[in-house]
Design an enzyme around this catalytic site. Structure first.
Site, PDB file in Angstrom:
ATOM      1  N   ARG A 164      38.905  35.353  47.319  1.00  0.00           N
ATOM      2  CA  ARG A 164      39.452  35.215  45.951  1.00  0.00           C
ATOM      3  C   ARG A 164      40.955  34.453  45.992  1.00  0.00           C
ATOM      4  O   ARG A 164      41.983  35.053  45.555  1.00  0.00           O
ATOM      5  CB  ARG A 164      39.785  36.812  45.460  1.00  0.00           C
ATOM      6  CG  ARG A 164      38.502  37.489  46.048  1.00  0.00           C
ATOM      7  CD  ARG A 164      37.720  37.410  44.366  1.00  0.00           C
ATOM      8  NE  ARG A 164      37.041  38.419  43.474  1.00  0.00           N
ATOM      9  CZ  ARG A 164      35.811  38.677  44.405  1.00  0.00           C
ATOM     10  NH1 ARG A 164      35.240  37.043  45.022  1.00  0.00           N
ATOM     11  NH2 ARG A 164      34.990  39.046  44.115  1.00  0.00           N
ATOM     12  N   SER A 233      37.448  44.142  40.275  1.00  0.00           N
ATOM     13  CA  SER A 233      37.478  44.959  41.854  1.00  0.00           C
ATOM     14  C   SER A 233      39.273  45.472  41.887  1.00  0.00           C
ATOM     15  O   SER A 233      40.066  44.246  41.237  1.00  0.00           O
ATOM     16  CB  SER A 233      37.329  44.463  42.615  1.00  0.00           C
ATOM     17  OG  SER A 233      36.315  44.784  42.648  1.00  0.00           O
ATOM     18  N   GLU A 329      43.793  42.658  45.051  1.00  0.00           N
ATOM     19  CA  GLU A 329      43.271  41.802  44.076  1.00  0.00           C
ATOM     20  C   GLU A 329      44.213  41.572  42.250  1.00  0.00           C
ATOM     21  O   GLU A 329      44.299  40.514  41.960  1.00  0.00           O
ATOM     22  CB  GLU A 329      41.886  41.576  43.344  1.00  0.00           C
ATOM     23  CG  GLU A 329      41.384  40.301  42.905  1.00  0.00           C
ATOM     24  CD  GLU A 329      39.578  40.540  43.032  1.00  0.00           C
ATOM     25  OE1 GLU A 329      38.864  41.635  43.287  1.00  0.00           O
ATOM     26  OE2 GLU A 329      39.439  39.297  41.733  1.00  0.00           O
TER      27      GLU A 329
END
Ligand code: EPU
Length: 333
Positions: A164, A233, A329
């Site tokens: 990520r 998420s 995130e």
């Protein structure tokens, strides 16, 4: 063409669906438009933020500067014997790109079906799901320097991809705007079906059956962006040292884990949050999504403060219970 609006709601431009406004909003259709926008007084005199599909943002209050959004939606194709190279505009909706590759029989993107967001952000964020990450198919990233307006093309290696993350989120944060991403796709697809129960859901693998299976699994676990606001998420899965992992595994033998780089171990944030008792819990209008505890949702007119408070309580409780720090995130703006 460049389109500029003043004092508009950001609700349609981010998936959390918060009631927040921006002072200015600008969209452009070509690289030349972007260049002229970058030297305009509007940009020089205001804070600015370039967004993609807004699927990874939490606006904590009204934005007082200018929000910029790409409407570059071109596709350019070249090929050799084994691969198709597709250069795609940053403003293309990610799943439209995936659908296009599947319809044409080009393999590589099918596991990444139905991820919200746009092509430009995929190259910054290295989106991933079901055992595949965007970096596995990215060949080159075309960018414009914010400072000089000049083009710079990054090879996959130069993007420093990690879980990520990329050079565009770290060392070069805010310095380049992605205009196009070139993807390398297989003419003879290689299927990756080892994640979770994907193989069982797929049956006989074709690009379309994998795409359909991924979409159906995602729909069971994740909220429909059109029905319930969220940013997918909310936290990144934490990576811990082997000793820490072994301590936890003794206490929680059923705890899921995955090997990470440098001999470290990736834990499941969803599991940690779930087993810390957060399933379905809420603060004001913000809630933990019962089908996937890693997702925080705007359940009922949540304010940014509701989401911030819920996320911070979860983070503290996971740290108290397991001694593991989970980081968002989602980008707080
Ligand atoms: N689990 C729980 N409770 C829950 C949900 C999951 O205990 O409420 C357990 C599951 O049993 C499983 C484990 O947690 O053992 C992992 O769950 P899942 O397969 O759903 O994956 P994840 O690690 O939670 C990641 C990505 C998702 C991606 C899925 C599938 C991150 C931060 N998230 O989630 O990406 O769709 O894998 O590949 O890496 C996103 O980034 O927005 C996103 C949705």
């Amino acid at each position: 063409m460049i389109r500029i609006e003043e004092n508009i709601s950001l609700k349609p431009y981010h998936t959390f669906g918060m009631n927040v406004n921006t002072r200015y909003f600008a969209e452009y259709e070509t690289v030349e438009d972007l260049r002229s926008l970058l030297i305009s007084p509007l940009i020089k005199n205001n804070n600015n933020l370039h967004i993609g599909g807004g699927s990874n943002l939490l606006f904590t209050k009204d934005y007082t500067g200018i929000i910029i959004h790409s409407c570059i939606k071109t596709y350019t194709k070249t090929e050799d014997l084994d691969f198709v190279y597709l250069k795609v505009g940053a403003g293309v909706v990610w799943d439209d790109f995936v659908a296009y590759t599947v319809q044409n029989g080009w393999g590589g993107a099918e596991n990444l079906s139905y991820i919200p967001g746009e092509v430009g952000a995929s190259a910054v964020q290295n989106v991933g799901a079901y055992g595949v990450e965007a970096k596995d198919l990215i060949e080159r990233v075309y960018t414009i320097s914010v400072e000089t307006g000049e083009e710079r093309i990054f090879t996959n290696e130069e993007c420093n991809y990690g879980y990520r993350t990329s050079i565009f989120k770290k060392e070069l944060r805010g310095q380049y705007i992605v205009t196009h991403v070139e993807f390398k796709l297989h003419k003879n697809p290689i299927f990756k079906l080892t994640y979770g129960n994907l193989q069982a859901v797929v049956g006989e693998p074709t690009l379309m059956s994998v795409r359909n299976a991924v979409i159906s699994v995602r729909k069971q676990k994740l909220p429909e962006p059109s029905e319930k606001g969220s940013a997918g998420s909310f936290f990144i899965n934490p990576v811990v040292e082997t000793e820490k992992y072994q301590d936890l595994k003794k206490q929680y033998p059923e705890m899921p884990s995955y090997p990470a780089s440098d001999g470290k171990v990736k834990l499941s944030a969803a599991w940690l949050i779930d087993k810390a008792g957060w399933h379905g819990k809420r603060v004001g209008g913000a809630a933990v999504y019962p089908k996937q505890c890693l997702v925080l949702v705007n359940d009922n007119n949540a304010t940014p403060q509701d989401v911030i408070e819920l996320a911070s309580q979860i983070k503290n409780s996971v740290y108290e219970k397991y001694g593991v720090i989970i980081t968002p995130e989602v980008n707080y703006i």
